[in-house]
Design a protein around this motif. Sequence first.
Motif, short mmCIF file in Angstrom:
data_model
loop_
_atom_site.label_atom_id
_atom_site.label_comp_id
_atom_site.label_asym_id
_atom_site.label_seq_id
_atom_site.Cartn_x
_atom_site.Cartn_y
_atom_site.Cartn_z
N ARG A 116 18.43 -15.27 -68.97
CA ARG A 116 17.23 -15.98 -68.78
C ARG A 116 16.01 -15.00 -69.29
NH1 ARG A 116 15.87 -18.23 -63.00
NH2 ARG A 116 14.05 -18.56 -63.83
N ASP A 117 15.45 -15.70 -70.32
CA ASP A 117 14.16 -15.01 -70.92
C ASP A 117 12.89 -15.21 -70.16
OD1 ASP A 117 13.75 -17.38 -71.60
OD2 ASP A 117 14.11 -17.11 -73.83
N ASP A 118 12.93 -15.97 -69.09
CA ASP A 118 11.69 -16.29 -68.58
C ASP A 118 11.45 -15.52 -66.99
OD1 ASP A 118 13.78 -17.49 -67.31
OD2 ASP A 118 12.42 -18.84 -66.13
N ILE A 119 12.58 -14.62 -66.80
CA ILE A 119 12.35 -13.45 -65.78
C ILE A 119 12.57 -12.09 -66.24
CG2 ILE A 119 13.47 -15.26 -64.09
CD1 ILE A 119 15.83 -13.46 -64.32
N ASN A 120 12.01 -11.11 -65.30
CA ASN A 120 12.08 -9.84 -65.79
C ASN A 120 13.28 -9.27 -65.11
OD1 ASN A 120 9.31 -9.56 -66.61
ND2 ASN A 120 8.97 -10.53 -64.91
#
Lengths: 611, 351
Positions: free
Chosen positions: A106-110
């Motif tokens: 997931r690239d939308d979370i840190n």
Amino acid sequence: MTGVNDFVVKFANVNGSGSASANSFFAKALFRMGLPVSPKNIFPSNIQGLPTWFEVRISEAGHLARREGVDIMVAMNPQTYAQDVEEVVSGGYLIYDSTREREFGRDDINVLGIPIARLCAFAFDDPRHRQLFKNIVYVGALAGLVGIEISVIEQIIFEQFKRKEHLNDANLKALHIGLDYSLEKFKCPLPLRVRQSDAATGKIMISGNDAAGLGCIYAGATVAAWYPITPSTSLAEAFERYLNKYRIDECGRKLGAVVQAEDELAAVGIAIGAGWNGARAFTATSGPGISLMSEFIGLAYFAEIPVVIFNVQRGGPSTGMPTRTQQSDIIACAYASHGDTRHVLLFPSDPKECFEMAAEAFDLAERLQTPVIVMSDLDIGMNTWVVDPLEWDDSRKHDRGKVLDAEALEALKEKWGRYKDSDGDGIPYRTIPGTHPEKGAYFTRGSSHTEYASYTEDGLVNAKNLARLLRKFKTAMSMVPRPTINQRDENSKLGIIYFGGTDHAVREGLDLLERDGYRLNALRLRAFPFSPDVAAFAAAHERVFVIEQNRDGQMRSLLITEAGIQAEKLIPVLNFDGMPLSGAFVAGCIQSTIETNEHVANALRLSVRAV
Amino acid sequence: MTYMQKPKIRHPRLKKNDLGLTRRDYEGVLSTLCAGCGHDSVTAAIIEACFELQLPAHRLAKLSGIGCSSKTTAYFLSQAHGFNSLHGRMPAIATGANLANRDLIYLGVSGDGDTASIGLNQFCHAVRRRLNMVYIVENNGTYGLTKGQFSATNDKNSKSKKGGNNLFEAMDLCALAIQLKAGFVARGFSGDKAQLVPLIKSAMRYRGFALLDIISPCVTFNNHAASTKSYDYIRDHSEAVDKLDFVPAQEEITANYDEGQTVNVTMHDGSSMRLHKLETDYDPRNADEALMHIRKRYAEGEVVTGLLYVDQEEEDLHSLIETTERPLNELSMDELCPGSQPLEELNNTLR
């Protein structure tokens, strides 16, 4: 995702790994910083090795219901990585043990990797400690990330381990390892952070079972009989703990008895035997126990013996989901046992009300000489809630009901009948064994009986007695706690009826609806039989949503049958997945019904016209 | 009908005990059991025992389950509270009642169906808890109220009235109780009042669990030639292990027995039982011997009666769980409710 003093943290752990206490330190620290928190333990019916979660919502505004979506996920269980990662909201954070690094797709979370196992391996020699203190390391890291004052956690650890110095030191060491790592490697604090607040000032943290057990002490209960069953076990254990704390006589002996019975049948039987003999007695159980107790509950109803039963409800039917919450024993408890029976039910909404209703229940049971069932649930009972401090009015008198002592028996002018309705309220006078050498003895039985307690097979006599019991139940209506009404808009033709632990979710749902332009009034039921307020509330609204955590709309059925409300007026809003309700669920269900149901839309138009 | 009161006609010369009460004062309503029922003899023995013990009736509570036997609690001590509860659940009621008030005498009357089948679990646990009560089983090996089915105490291969054979092993409640550490275990026969009355009196004075398994033949359904619980069978096959005298504490104990054949058993309240042994090697204080004796005699078709076992270490549930000496139902709410101050202190620990 939200920001300061308003976010959700979830811990994904393996049960039996020691995570529970570390997670509770985290929640307690936030509470001590003045923040309302609502920790929810989502645990398996298992001792070791299965996935378990601990979810903490922080809400300075005081919303204590669950909120869906996780802002910070502490993923410590590789078994459940996939589902845990999915739950993180976009822009949220995932903390994991990066001793073995990995991608989560997931690239939308840190993703914040902390090599927790490696840090512990360096710091501790004992292999058990290396495992155990992983939990404290992530608590330390989180403290740095969200800005918890570390001294607050240090104090909590100190209070926990003050008698075990070596454990205190090891915990502090682990805490600082985590803290130092996050301060060094990440930009702390995150945008999701906490600040000292006064929103929870003066409040306490307690579970419903703990509060109910204490309530039984304050109510003067002296006999508790129970059989272990999740989620009610901790209620009986709390009673025993407080008994040992508050009720020891000058010889070191206890002013009360606790018996772990051989099964639920015996547990309730012991409580009934004690109630018959003049002691305040109770049992605590959950759904399967209620099924087993039903025959005895019918006896106590018919023979008119006071007894208090706590039903800490869990997911049914059958063994069901022992570690998940539901409100699905409403019908089973309202009419427990064969024949025409009906029982007084109380519905606490939080631990504070568990304490108050525990005390209330014993007064009602003795005044009405009948079983009173306190309908708690797993969420209220086993989770720790932030509530106002418990209060006790020292001028309060315990109401023991209509009991004739030796003097009263002497003074009687007419022949006493155990089941005679002398006062017209359906409640007869009782006597306690051993009171008087010649007067007041009678024969208690579950078979049909006359006003004088002797056996009868005369159908009319029995029918008259059954009618009196119904009269007594009507009297109960005026004695039980009245509902609370949240009147948001006197012109609104839409209402909500709900009860129990969904209180916070409903209140938040009402706020969310109002934000979207829908103002609804709400009534929270606190007891069965229903007060006339309930029918009046329904009459004042065109459509009423009935919110409950079961599949069949059990409370709705009871409202139709017992409060005489037309079925079409009551729209069921049901949730039975075993999780505590969220405000968004309540608002979402109601909003979509408003938008799709023609009758509801009409009711809404009526409300608007009235304005 | 069970609800018919007995007329209260007193003969002026009826013998009175020290409380000024006659035997009639210990009676209850008229029995509705079949004429000749063993249970009525047990009722008579209970009345006699209470009269002789000079019990104030209201200081005793009568408890029962469901069945012919359980109905009998209405037939004695009308001045005592009674509780005819659920089938097999009398031990739970007795436990709760006893916890609420430790000062009363609890007399439970049950049957073999009520105890050995539906109530076996509760029976066993009441024994384990050493509940201070007298537990009488009126044992006839049959379900009378439902017209003659075999019960779990019926002997294997015993025949029913209709000729059916009992296929299953019999349960011996005395052996079971001894194994579970009951304090006082005796077996009697309803037709032997001379043995029964002292047994009941001793059991009432014992502190702890006292079981009296009384063979009490069912005249209607289980009193035929092929039954092992019939009057004739029991009369022919019973063997008394001891003869028992009971001496209340308030009376002088007079020596009127042969030292060599007597064991003196002292009770917690100072009263004592004298056991006139018929068998020189039988000692009721030895649980293993008692079990062995029951089994040996059973193998020979004999039913052993008398005091089979007594534990002189009298102990009860209250002493085990350390409850206060005072009855819990007499404690005032002021004593029981901690009040607002401790609650405030507790609130502080929850912050």
